[in-house]
Write a protein that holds these residues in place. Structure first.
Motif, short mmCIF file in Angstrom:
data_model
loop_
_atom_site.label_atom_id
_atom_site.label_comp_id
_atom_site.label_asym_id
_atom_site.label_seq_id
_atom_site.Cartn_x
_atom_site.Cartn_y
_atom_site.Cartn_z
N PRO A 35 0.82 -1.21 0.00
CA PRO A 35 0.00 0.00 0.00
C PRO A 35 0.85 1.27 0.00
O PRO A 35 1.81 1.38 0.76
CB PRO A 35 -0.80 -0.12 1.32
CG PRO A 35 -0.81 -1.59 1.62
CD PRO A 35 0.50 -2.11 1.12
N HIS A 36 0.52 2.18 -0.89
CA HIS A 36 1.15 3.51 -0.95
C HIS A 36 2.65 3.43 -1.22
O HIS A 36 3.40 4.31 -0.80
CB HIS A 36 0.90 4.29 0.34
CG HIS A 36 -0.52 4.27 0.80
ND1 HIS A 36 -1.54 4.83 0.07
CD2 HIS A 36 -1.09 3.75 1.93
CE1 HIS A 36 -2.69 4.66 0.72
NE2 HIS A 36 -2.44 4.01 1.84
N VAL A 37 3.11 2.39 -1.91
CA VAL A 37 4.55 2.24 -2.13
C VAL A 37 5.12 3.41 -2.93
O VAL A 37 6.24 3.87 -2.66
CB VAL A 37 4.85 0.89 -2.82
CG1 VAL A 37 4.21 0.82 -4.21
CG2 VAL A 37 6.35 0.66 -2.92
N GLY A 38 4.37 3.90 -3.91
CA GLY A 38 4.86 5.02 -4.70
C GLY A 38 5.01 6.28 -3.87
O GLY A 38 6.01 6.99 -3.96
N LEU A 39 4.02 6.55 -3.02
CA LEU A 39 4.05 7.72 -2.16
C LEU A 39 5.20 7.61 -1.15
O LEU A 39 5.91 8.59 -0.91
CB LEU A 39 2.72 7.86 -1.43
CG LEU A 39 2.55 9.04 -0.47
CD1 LEU A 39 2.84 10.35 -1.18
CD2 LEU A 39 1.14 9.04 0.10
N ILE A 40 5.38 6.44 -0.60
CA ILE A 40 6.47 6.23 0.36
C ILE A 40 7.82 6.43 -0.32
O ILE A 40 8.73 7.04 0.24
CB ILE A 40 6.38 4.82 0.97
CG1 ILE A 40 5.11 4.71 1.84
CG2 ILE A 40 7.61 4.51 1.81
CD1 ILE A 40 4.85 3.31 2.35
N THR A 41 7.94 5.94 -1.55
CA THR A 41 9.20 6.08 -2.29
C THR A 41 9.53 7.55 -2.52
O THR A 41 10.66 8.00 -2.30
CB THR A 41 9.11 5.35 -3.64
OG1 THR A 41 8.84 3.96 -3.41
CG2 THR A 41 10.42 5.48 -4.41
N VAL A 42 8.54 8.32 -2.96
CA VAL A 42 8.76 9.76 -3.20
C VAL A 42 9.13 10.46 -1.90
O VAL A 42 10.06 11.29 -1.87
CB VAL A 42 7.50 10.40 -3.81
CG1 VAL A 42 7.67 11.91 -3.90
CG2 VAL A 42 7.22 9.82 -5.19
N LEU A 43 8.45 10.12 -0.82
CA LEU A 43 8.74 10.74 0.47
C LEU A 43 10.16 10.44 0.92
O LEU A 43 10.88 11.34 1.39
CB LEU A 43 7.74 10.24 1.52
CG LEU A 43 7.91 10.77 2.94
CD1 LEU A 43 7.83 12.29 2.97
CD2 LEU A 43 6.86 10.17 3.86
N GLY A 292 -2.94 6.73 4.04
CA GLY A 292 -2.51 7.43 2.84
C GLY A 292 -2.59 8.94 3.01
O GLY A 292 -1.69 9.67 2.60
N THR A 293 -3.66 9.41 3.65
CA THR A 293 -3.80 10.83 3.91
C THR A 293 -2.67 11.34 4.80
O THR A 293 -2.11 12.42 4.56
CB THR A 293 -5.16 11.13 4.58
OG1 THR A 293 -6.21 10.83 3.65
CG2 THR A 293 -5.26 12.57 4.99
N ALA A 294 -2.32 10.56 5.83
CA ALA A 294 -1.23 10.96 6.72
C ALA A 294 0.09 11.07 5.96
O ALA A 294 0.87 12.02 6.16
CB ALA A 294 -1.10 9.95 7.86
N LEU A 295 0.34 10.12 5.06
CA LEU A 295 1.56 10.18 4.25
C LEU A 295 1.54 11.41 3.33
O LEU A 295 2.57 12.06 3.13
CB LEU A 295 1.70 8.90 3.42
CG LEU A 295 2.08 7.64 4.19
CD1 LEU A 295 1.97 6.41 3.29
CD2 LEU A 295 3.50 7.76 4.73
N GLY A 296 0.38 11.71 2.76
CA GLY A 296 0.26 12.90 1.92
C GLY A 296 0.53 14.17 2.69
O GLY A 296 1.21 15.09 2.21
N LEU A 297 0.03 14.25 3.92
CA LEU A 297 0.28 15.40 4.77
C LEU A 297 1.77 15.56 5.06
O LEU A 297 2.32 16.67 4.98
CB LEU A 297 -0.48 15.24 6.09
CG LEU A 297 -2.00 15.42 6.04
CD1 LEU A 297 -2.64 14.82 7.29
CD2 LEU A 297 -2.36 16.89 5.90
N VAL A 298 2.41 14.45 5.40
CA VAL A 298 3.84 14.50 5.73
C VAL A 298 4.64 14.91 4.50
O VAL A 298 5.58 15.72 4.60
CB VAL A 298 4.32 13.14 6.27
CG1 VAL A 298 5.84 13.14 6.44
CG2 VAL A 298 3.65 12.83 7.60
#
Length: 341
Positions: A35-43, A292-298
């Protein structure tokens, strides 16, 4: 005519030489399923790049500063995640924050007790959200239109409350907005609790399950229950404290004042919508996660902090939020198109 399929016998469809070691667990297919691997990678990439370029980025003080700054956004984003999952939208949240912060500041500056000002602000913000929900539900006007009109109206109300002046509350709310408990800012503690509460509601309650059903297909949920829940999603999101009103109180406590054209309003609203969409919540409804929202906020908080530490113009922050939101929206729709129906 329907075709009944027989469940596969365990092991029959699996190749006999299928690897079972670490290589299989780290295969590209399995990584894509995280889940959210792309977002985590960018972060991770943004964090590593900024940490290399700036010595102060990875310090405890700076990390807590970033998390404290996104706390107000987190309160709004928690409720918006639930609302968008149910197929709704609210563009008035930032303007609601501006009004409630202005009203609370006006009362405190006028000599009224701080607890009274906070209660009035919470009641006012909840009432405004309830009006939005009732109008959307009983007139069938598109949520986008209703909340955009409300946002414009509330922006004007905030200006009228300020009357061109900055309203300072001094140190009346300093402890809540700036002090810490066990080394963690109070605002961050409140934001985390609201995110957790929202996640639990979405996962384990009928209200939360109905949000997914309504977002995926409004006709799946009985009309009576749909009408009962939909207006509540606006003011409660899904519980009293997680409202724009409470976000307004938090913002006032953090800044110590409220001023015309402050960080609330449209700029705050766009940042919250961006965080929710970046986190994978579907614009069409039916899918959304608090994680996912929390990751987007961070991610947005880290990007804003990185631009500041690397001495970029503050104008680039709006550019970065808009660019990331556009990419996330396109990726969201592409993922939806590839998903099995």
């Amino acid at each position: 005519m329907s075709v009944k399929t027989v469940p596969d016998t365990p092991g029959v469809c699996e190749p006999p030489d299928r690897p079972a070691g670490p290589a299989a667990r780290l295969s590209p297919g399995r990584l894509r399923s995280v889940p959210h691997v792309g977002l985590i990678t960018v972060l991770v990439l943004v964090v590593v790049f900024t940490a290399v370029q700036s010595d102060t980025f990875a310090t405890d003080r700076n990390i807590l500063n970033v998390l404290g700054q996104i706390s107000v956004n987190a309160v709004l984003a928690a409720g918006l995640t639930l609302l968008m999952t149910a197929g709704g939208m609210d563009f008035s949240m930032g303007s609601n924050v501006a009004v409630t912060a202005a009203v609370a500041a006006k009362l405190i500056a006028g000599g009224h007790p701080t607890p009274l000002a906070v209660v009035v602000a919470l009641l006012l913000g909840t009432a405004l959200g309830l009006v939005n929900g009732l109008v959307v539900t009983f007139t069938d006007v598109a949520p986008f239109v209703v909340t955009l009109a409300t946002a414009t109206l509330l922006d004007g109300v905030a200006l009228l409350v300020h009357d061109g002046n900055t309203l300072s509350v001094g140190r009346h709310m300093f402890a809540f907005g700036n002090e810490k408990v066990l080394g963690v800012p109070w605002l961050l503690v409140v934001a985390v609790l609201i995110l957790l509460a929202t996640a639990l509601v979405m996962r384990f309650t009928v209200f939360g399950r109905d949000a997914f059903a309504i977002g995926g297909n409004e006709h799946v949920v009985p009309a009576q229950r749909h009408r009962r829940h939909r207006p509540q999603a606006h003011p409660l999101r899904p519980h009293g404290p997680a409202s724009p009103a409470f976000g307004g109180v938090m913002l006032l406590a953090r800044l110590g004042s409220s001023s015309p054209g402050s960080t609330a309003g449209l700029s705050l609203q766009l940042a919250v919508v961006a965080a929710v969409v970046i986190g994978g919540t579907s614009l069409a409804g039916g899918h959304g996660t608090v994680a996912g929202t929390a990751l987007g906020l961070v991610l947005l908080g880290v990007v804003a902090n990185a631009l500041n530490l690397l001495d970029f113009s503050s104008n680039y922050q709006s550019v970065s939020v808009g660019a990331v939101l556009l990419v996330a929206a396109v990726a969201n729709e592409m993922h939806k198109a590839r998903a099995p129906h």
